[in-house]
Structures are given as structure tokens and as C-alpha cells.
Write a protein that holds these residues in place. Structure first.
Motif, PDB file in Angstrom:
ATOM      1  N   THR A  94     -27.648   1.028   4.761  1.00 42.82           N
ATOM      2  CA  THR A  94     -27.751  -0.037   3.758  1.00 42.82           C
ATOM      3  C   THR A  94     -27.679  -1.439   4.452  1.00 42.82           C
ATOM      4  O   THR A  94     -27.025  -1.574   5.485  1.00 42.82           O
ATOM      5  CB  THR A  94     -27.001   0.283   2.613  1.00 42.82           C
ATOM      6  N   PRO A  95     -28.009  -2.447   3.588  1.00 45.73           N
ATOM      7  CA  PRO A  95     -27.425  -3.890   4.251  1.00 45.73           C
ATOM      8  C   PRO A  95     -26.294  -4.236   3.635  1.00 45.73           C
ATOM      9  O   PRO A  95     -26.168  -5.490   3.925  1.00 45.73           O
ATOM     10  CB  PRO A  95     -29.025  -4.511   3.554  1.00 45.73           C
ATOM     11  N   PHE A  96     -25.567  -3.416   3.029  1.00 43.98           N
ATOM     12  CA  PHE A  96     -24.450  -3.901   2.371  1.00 43.98           C
ATOM     13  C   PHE A  96     -22.990  -3.624   3.297  1.00 43.98           C
ATOM     14  O   PHE A  96     -22.892  -2.663   4.154  1.00 43.98           O
ATOM     15  CB  PHE A  96     -24.238  -3.234   0.969  1.00 43.98           C
ATOM     16  N   ASP A  97     -22.108  -4.565   3.133  1.00 47.15           N
ATOM     17  CA  ASP A  97     -20.698  -4.286   3.338  1.00 47.15           C
ATOM     18  C   ASP A  97     -19.571  -4.438   2.227  1.00 47.15           C
ATOM     19  O   ASP A  97     -20.072  -5.223   1.237  1.00 47.15           O
ATOM     20  CB  ASP A  97     -20.127  -5.566   4.456  1.00 47.15           C
ATOM     21  N   LEU A  98     -18.694  -3.943   2.348  1.00 41.53           N
ATOM     22  CA  LEU A  98     -17.508  -4.304   1.479  1.00 41.53           C
ATOM     23  C   LEU A  98     -17.115  -5.765   1.444  1.00 41.53           C
ATOM     24  O   LEU A  98     -17.052  -6.234   2.639  1.00 41.53           O
ATOM     25  CB  LEU A  98     -16.243  -3.499   1.620  1.00 41.53           C
ATOM     26  N   LEU A  99     -16.703  -6.392   0.294  1.00 43.81           N
ATOM     27  CA  LEU A  99     -16.377  -7.694   0.480  1.00 43.81           C
ATOM     28  C   LEU A  99     -14.781  -7.649   0.601  1.00 43.81           C
ATOM     29  O   LEU A  99     -13.873  -7.347  -0.099  1.00 43.81           O
ATOM     30  CB  LEU A  99     -16.567  -8.115  -1.095  1.00 43.81           C
ATOM     31  N   GLU A 100     -14.492  -8.383   1.725  1.00 43.60           N
ATOM     32  CA  GLU A 100     -13.032  -8.807   2.045  1.00 43.60           C
ATOM     33  C   GLU A 100     -12.195  -7.314   2.030  1.00 43.60           C
ATOM     34  O   GLU A 100     -11.326  -7.329   1.117  1.00 43.60           O
ATOM     35  CB  GLU A 100     -12.390  -9.792   1.223  1.00 43.60           C
ATOM     36  N   PRO A 101     -12.713  -6.107   2.555  1.00 46.01           N
ATOM     37  CA  PRO A 101     -12.017  -4.914   2.818  1.00 46.01           C
ATOM     38  C   PRO A 101     -10.349  -5.280   3.046  1.00 46.01           C
ATOM     39  O   PRO A 101     -10.082  -5.972   3.799  1.00 46.01           O
ATOM     40  CB  PRO A 101     -12.546  -4.167   3.548  1.00 46.01           C
ATOM     41  N   ARG A 102      -9.519  -4.235   2.421  1.00 42.72           N
ATOM     42  CA  ARG A 102      -8.058  -4.250   2.919  1.00 42.72           C
ATOM     43  C   ARG A 102      -7.489  -2.944   2.855  1.00 42.72           C
ATOM     44  O   ARG A 102      -8.080  -1.831   1.858  1.00 42.72           O
ATOM     45  CB  ARG A 102      -7.308  -5.092   1.695  1.00 42.72           C
ATOM     46  N   SER A 103      -6.965  -2.449   3.760  1.00 40.67           N
ATOM     47  CA  SER A 103      -6.602  -0.952   3.736  1.00 40.67           C
ATOM     48  C   SER A 103      -5.539  -0.712   2.755  1.00 40.67           C
ATOM     49  O   SER A 103      -4.317  -1.367   2.420  1.00 40.67           O
ATOM     50  CB  SER A 103      -5.761  -0.517   5.060  1.00 40.67           C
ATOM     51  N   TYR A 104      -5.836   0.517   2.066  1.00 37.30           N
ATOM     52  CA  TYR A 104      -4.799   0.918   0.955  1.00 37.30           C
ATOM     53  C   TYR A 104      -4.555   2.513   1.162  1.00 37.30           C
ATOM     54  O   TYR A 104      -5.486   3.135   1.669  1.00 37.30           O
ATOM     55  CB  TYR A 104      -5.556   0.832  -0.394  1.00 37.30           C
ATOM     56  N   THR A 105      -3.507   2.848   1.012  1.00 36.69           N
ATOM     57  CA  THR A 105      -3.025   4.392   1.151  1.00 36.69           C
ATOM     58  C   THR A 105      -2.819   4.811  -0.456  1.00 36.69           C
ATOM     59  O   THR A 105      -2.136   4.408  -1.169  1.00 36.69           O
ATOM     60  CB  THR A 105      -1.738   4.321   1.862  1.00 36.69           C
ATOM     61  N   PHE A 106      -3.292   5.905  -0.925  1.00 35.91           N
ATOM     62  CA  PHE A 106      -3.302   6.729  -1.752  1.00 35.91           C
ATOM     63  C   PHE A 106      -2.204   7.630  -1.724  1.00 35.91           C
ATOM     64  O   PHE A 106      -2.114   8.436  -1.087  1.00 35.91           O
ATOM     65  CB  PHE A 106      -4.704   7.291  -2.269  1.00 35.91           C
ATOM     66  N   PHE A 107      -1.477   7.868  -2.834  1.00 31.19           N
ATOM     67  CA  PHE A 107      -0.353   8.788  -2.952  1.00 31.19           C
ATOM     68  C   PHE A 107      -0.472   9.421  -4.406  1.00 31.19           C
ATOM     69  O   PHE A 107      -0.831   9.100  -5.408  1.00 31.19           O
ATOM     70  CB  PHE A 107       0.883   8.135  -2.918  1.00 31.19           C
ATOM     71  N   ASN A 108      -0.293  11.047  -4.245  1.00 30.19           N
ATOM     72  CA  ASN A 108      -0.083  11.660  -5.492  1.00 30.19           C
ATOM     73  C   ASN A 108       1.588  11.858  -5.705  1.00 30.19           C
ATOM     74  O   ASN A 108       2.157  12.199  -5.097  1.00 30.19           O
ATOM     75  CB  ASN A 108      -0.627  12.979  -5.414  1.00 30.19           C
ATOM     76  N   CYS A 109       2.005  11.114  -6.900  1.00 29.91           N
ATOM     77  CA  CYS A 109       3.378  11.286  -7.253  1.00 29.91           C
ATOM     78  C   CYS A 109       3.666  12.351  -8.344  1.00 29.91           C
ATOM     79  O   CYS A 109       3.081  12.051  -9.592  1.00 29.91           O
ATOM     80  CB  CYS A 109       3.790   9.744  -7.461  1.00 29.91           C
ATOM     81  N   SER A 110       4.549  13.057  -8.248  1.00 27.55           N
ATOM     82  CA  SER A 110       5.004  13.871  -9.491  1.00 27.55           C
ATOM     83  C   SER A 110       5.355  13.102 -10.593  1.00 27.55           C
ATOM     84  O   SER A 110       5.967  12.200 -10.368  1.00 27.55           O
ATOM     85  CB  SER A 110       6.119  14.808  -8.934  1.00 27.55           C
ATOM     86  N   SER A 111       5.122  13.484 -11.994  1.00 26.12           N
ATOM     87  CA  SER A 111       5.578  12.867 -12.788  1.00 26.12           C
ATOM     88  C   SER A 111       7.080  12.905 -13.159  1.00 26.12           C
ATOM     89  O   SER A 111       7.863  12.073 -13.770  1.00 26.12           O
ATOM     90  CB  SER A 111       5.130  13.488 -14.297  1.00 26.12           C
ATOM     91  N   ALA A 112       7.803  13.934 -12.271  1.00 24.72           N
ATOM     92  CA  ALA A 112       9.375  13.936 -12.111  1.00 24.72           C
ATOM     93  C   ALA A 112      10.016  12.672 -11.516  1.00 24.72           C
ATOM     94  O   ALA A 112      11.099  12.580 -11.836  1.00 24.72           O
ATOM     95  CB  ALA A 112       9.710  15.228 -11.554  1.00 24.72           C
ATOM     96  N   SER A 113       9.222  12.014 -10.863  1.00 23.09           N
ATOM     97  CA  SER A 113       9.503  11.014 -10.321  1.00 23.09           C
ATOM     98  C   SER A 113      10.065   9.738 -11.319  1.00 23.09           C
ATOM     99  O   SER A 113       9.363   9.525 -12.072  1.00 23.09           O
ATOM    100  CB  SER A 113       8.785  10.391  -9.356  1.00 23.09           C
ATOM    101  N   SER A 114      11.158   9.482 -10.873  1.00 18.34           N
ATOM    102  CA  SER A 114      11.876   8.140 -12.037  1.00 18.34           C
ATOM    103  C   SER A 114      10.759   6.995 -11.977  1.00 18.34           C
ATOM    104  O   SER A 114      10.455   6.013 -12.793  1.00 18.34           O
ATOM    105  CB  SER A 114      13.109   7.834 -11.941  1.00 18.34           C
ATOM    106  N   THR A 115      10.417   6.766 -10.619  1.00 20.90           N
ATOM    107  CA  THR A 115       9.374   5.618 -10.446  1.00 20.90           C
ATOM    108  C   THR A 115       8.131   6.023  -9.692  1.00 20.90           C
ATOM    109  O   THR A 115       8.433   6.624  -8.728  1.00 20.90           O
ATOM    110  CB  THR A 115      10.009   4.388 -10.008  1.00 20.90           C
ATOM    111  N   VAL A 116       7.000   5.654 -10.586  1.00 23.01           N
ATOM    112  CA  VAL A 116       5.973   5.481  -9.507  1.00 23.01           C
ATOM    113  C   VAL A 116       6.043   4.189  -8.691  1.00 23.01           C
ATOM    114  O   VAL A 116       6.391   3.116  -9.574  1.00 23.01           O
ATOM    115  CB  VAL A 116       4.489   5.524 -10.398  1.00 23.01           C
ATOM    116  N   PRO A 117       5.743   4.197  -7.413  1.00 26.26           N
ATOM    117  CA  PRO A 117       6.492   2.961  -6.588  1.00 26.26           C
ATOM    118  C   PRO A 117       6.131   1.597  -7.385  1.00 26.26           C
ATOM    119  O   PRO A 117       5.262   1.312  -8.159  1.00 26.26           O
ATOM    120  CB  PRO A 117       5.464   3.094  -5.526  1.00 26.26           C
ATOM    121  N   LYS A 118       7.295   0.849  -7.398  1.00 29.71           N
ATOM    122  CA  LYS A 118       7.293  -0.320  -8.224  1.00 29.71           C
ATOM    123  C   LYS A 118       7.181  -1.445  -7.626  1.00 29.71           C
ATOM    124  O   LYS A 118       7.415  -2.649  -7.763  1.00 29.71           O
ATOM    125  CB  LYS A 118       8.923  -0.394  -8.920  1.00 29.71           C
ATOM    126  N   LEU A 119       6.386  -1.496  -6.297  1.00 24.46           N
ATOM    127  CA  LEU A 119       5.911  -2.684  -5.659  1.00 24.46           C
ATOM    128  C   LEU A 119       4.866  -3.412  -6.484  1.00 24.46           C
ATOM    129  O   LEU A 119       4.148  -2.838  -7.278  1.00 24.46           O
ATOM    130  CB  LEU A 119       5.274  -2.265  -4.314  1.00 24.46           C
TER     131      LEU A 119
END
Length: 223
Positions: A94-119
Motif C-alpha cells: 500500500t502507499p500508506f504509513d502509520l501516522l507518528e507510530p508509538r510502541s505499545y505493549t498490550f496486557f491481559n489483566c485478571s479482574s481480581a487485580s485491584s488495579t488495571v495499571p494506573k499509569l
């Protein structure tokens, strides 16, 4: 002064699909080939929604095309753009690129966790989350911060997200792609009409428009 003789009438090529104006460098796949630049084909679903089909990632609904800044905003028809990213957004061919890409990490967090990361930059992905778990995305460069993650969170994947997704308010909002060629930015900013110079080749010209208050007629070459 140059004379521009486009292969197809500029009055014929622009067309509406729903409320979205489709014009050069884009064209609908039902239009003559010279209405658009190579690999900028769209389809029009039910005469209401423009669809961009990426060769290796499938179809996306077009939300808006910014011709001046050369951006196209697309969304997942099922309103879960992060899922499409995780499945592997492949822009090859394709002729396309992501606009200003940034690296993200995805996590699966148990609902038992008191906090899904609070950043502050942690993003809850509601369309990927369930009753007993939450999926979050965190900027990869923030993962070294103390207590950034609960021990009940497991890493799913590390992916590049375009700027529009890293700043989403709702994952269904989609994301933005950009293109560099053909370069029609100057022409568009001067209210000109970007088009092919002639019946063959991919050299692009600018018809009409203005420069410092004066109308002009110029031709530029891409590639």
C-alpha cells in the motif's frame, strides 16, 4: 505557463460515497483508472460507506480523508480497531504509513487485580476486555516505571500504534494513515486541483489555485 491536459475530466472524477468526497489521488474501483493514483482504490458499500481494503489486513471503513495533510482516518467496521492491530496490521503493498507510530505493549489483566495499571497513559481496551479480565495497552517506554504493572497481568503483544490510537477516547474511533506520494500538499493548500499531467505515466500536476493572491497554473513531478 504550462498547459495541463488531464486524461479524465476533473468534473467527472470527483464523486460522493455517502457524505465522503472521493477525488484524486483516490478513486472508486468502479471509476476509470486515471481518476486516481495507483493503489488508491476505494469501494463504496451500499452507496453509503467508503471502504479501504488493505491487501493483507482486510477492509476498513473510511471516516474522513484530509487531502491537504494527506491523511486518511479509517475504522474497524466492528468498532474494535485495537483488535485489528493485534491481528497484524500489514501495510505492505500500500502507499500508506502509520501516522507518528508509538510502541505499545498490550496486557491481559485478571479482574481480581485491584488495579488495571494506573499509569496516566495506560489505555483500557474495552472492546477486547471481558467479564473476568481487562485488556490494557501501555506505552512500552513506560514499562520500567516502578509498580507500573500488577503481577496478575500477562503480556499479550508489543505493537506500533498510530498517534490517533495512542490518544484514543474510544477504540472504535479508528486510526489515521498517511501517504507521501503523490505529493499534492502544496497544490491542495493553494486550492488547486491535483491530477495526472497527461494520459500516461504518474507525473502529477496542479491545475488552478492561487499563489500570493494570484491564480496560477503549474506542474510538478512526483517520483
Amino acid at each position: 505557463m504550462f498547459t495541463l491536459q488531464p486524461s479524465t475530466s476533473v468534473e467527472v472524477c470527483p464523486v460522493l460515497c455517502g457524505t465522503q468526497l472521493i477525488r484524486f489521488p483516490f478513486r472508486l474501483n468502479t471509476q476509470p483508472g486515471r481518476c486516481g493514483y495507483p493503489r488508491f482504490d476505494l469501494s463504496c458499500k451500499n452507496e453509503a460507506h467508503a471502504i479501504l481494503t488493505l491487501p493483507f489486513s482486510g477492509g476498513f471503513t473510511v471516516v474522513n480523508i484530509d487531502y491537504t495533510f494527506q491523511n486518511i482516518w479509517i475504522e474497524d467496521p466492528d468498532s474494535c480497531a485495537p483488535r485489528r492491530i493485534l491481528q497484524g496490521l500489514n501495510l505492505a503493498g500500500t502507499p500508506f504509513d502509520l501516522l507518528e507510530p508509538r510502541s505499545y505493549t498490550f496486557f491481559n489483566c485478571s479482574s481480581a487485580s485491584s488495579t488495571v495499571p494506573k499509569l496516566a497513559e495506560a489505555k483500557l481496551i474495552s472492546c477486547l476486555s471481558g467479564k473476568d479480565f481487562s485488556v490494557v495497552a501501555i506505552p512500552t517506554e513506560r514499562l520500567d516505571l516502578p509498580a507500573s504493572l500488577s503481577t496478575s497481568c500477562s503480556e499479550m503483544a508489543k505493537v506500533l500504534l498510530p498517534l490517533s490510537l495512542s490518544d484514543w477516547s474510544d477504540p472504535g474511533d479508528g486510526f489515521i494513515l498517511t501517504w507521501n506520494e503523490p505529493d499534492c500538499k502544496l497544490c491542495e493548500s493553494r486550492a488547486g486541483t491535483c491530477m495526472f499531467k497527461n494520459d500516461t505515466g504518474t507525473d502529477v500536476g496542479c491545475s488552478g489555485g492561487f499563489n500570493d493572491g494570484m491564480f496560477y497554473f503549474a506542474v510538478s513531478q512526483v517520483g
